[in-house]
Design a protein around this motif. Sequence first.
Motif: not given
Length: 527
Positions: A358-375
């Motif tokens: 879950v930590m990895r999934q949620v942290s991906g949402l806050f990663d500006p280097s990925t499309p999902d994170g930027r969105s």
Amino acid sequence: MTELLQTVAWSRAQFALTAAFHWLFVPLTLGLGVLVALMETQWYRTGDPFWRRTTKFWMRLFAVNFAIGVATGLILEFEFGTNWSNYSHFVGDIFGAPLAIEGIMAFFLESTFFAVMFFGWNKVSRGFHLASTWLTAIGANLSAFWILVANAWMQHPAGCTFNIETVRNEMTSFGEVAFSPVAVNKFAHTVTSSFVLAALFVAGVSAWYLLRGRERRLATKSIGIASLFGLLFALLAAFTGDRSGAVVARVQPMKLAAMEALYDGREGAPLTVAGILRPEAGQTRGDDPFLFRIELPKMLSIMSFRDAEAYVAGINDLIDGNPERGIMSTEEKIMRGGIAIAQLNFYRNARASGDSIVMRQVSGLFDPSTPDGRSFLSEYFAYLGYGYLSSPREAVPNVPLLFYSFRVMVGLGCLFIVLLAALWWFNRRDRLVGKRWLLRLTIACVPLAYLASQVGWVVAEAGRQPWAIQDLMPVGVAVSDLPGSAVSTTFFLFLALFTALLAAELSILFRQIRLGPGPGEEEREGR
């Protein structure tokens, strides 16, 4: 909840008290330092002992103001940690950087050369003393720049990203933080208006001498420099104020709408020159909020977007939304902010339980280097602060306070332009001594200059409410976990302390002004 509201209210009151008191000294320091340096430059160029005598007189007044300004500034910076610890943790990586630079580079610069400037007469060369005076003035304005950079970031967060592991915003671009349009315009407008205040202070003291038949040459020469200096920067202050308004229209539309008491947005929006508001009016669409007003057609659209037909959003547009204009409702922002807060809670709970998936999934949402994170960051985290609001109307600042404060500031600014032009004109033709009404008006404008400076900060800071950081953190979240009674106690202690300091400063200033530069000093220094 009641205790929290008391803590927030008293913390805001204490910080407002400290900031307002500190700002009584800063603008005079910024402008008078430059005027003193200009006067000493005249002495350096001409060798006339009159200019040395004049410089030393104004330098004494500068020194008194400088000393108390430094003391109150230190108190103000400490309050970020004592009263606003959640804020300090959340953005300390960004907010602390310009404050550290201010302390290391600017504050030490002005403090070091201030000692040479004030105590170095007859101990260092004329050239080195002049350089020290200029460096003191430059250091003071550099200090203001870094403080205003920090404040501008609170108005418009830029050059940063969010670190979910530390729950902190971290700087990604120092250039974006230091030179954002908000920071540049805020510094330019603050400094130019401060120079105007200093010019009016010098002109007001000089006018007092002329009314009493004292120090005529010092007074007329000082008015000559101050009036031209003040007029130039009053015109620049008007220009930078216009630019600041255009920036606010883009990054803080609610502040602009509140300043203009514009509840319903419109194309070709007029600028209200003066008016009287109806209590509790305007919240219903089509309801006229004014009892009386004088307006300039289309001028608000021109000043905000450089287009006479541009649409200027009103308070109701920003609260209820306006899909046709691409304006999201505050209710929608509250929902999106709530989703961002929920994701942060998921991460915190997962970390507490050791759930790395879950930590990895949620942290991906806050990663500006990925499309999902930027969105996610642009569509949800950008509205994080709204998730802490309980009602859309909480996003509306105090409209009457902003509306009237803004017009007091602008109206006094126009008065100062006319006054400084008149002072320069009559002084240049050696007719100022006979214009006793103008001299009295000049003295009266000294406290009005301070009023204009204070209400300018009311517009800037009260217009940002309810935000400690625009859209990201409301003041209710930024405050420290302290009892309201403890903050109220320190509020009254500071009130007593600041009142005593102000009385002491005014007493010393008035005494120095009554004494003047001293009889016979010019002749002694000439030898």
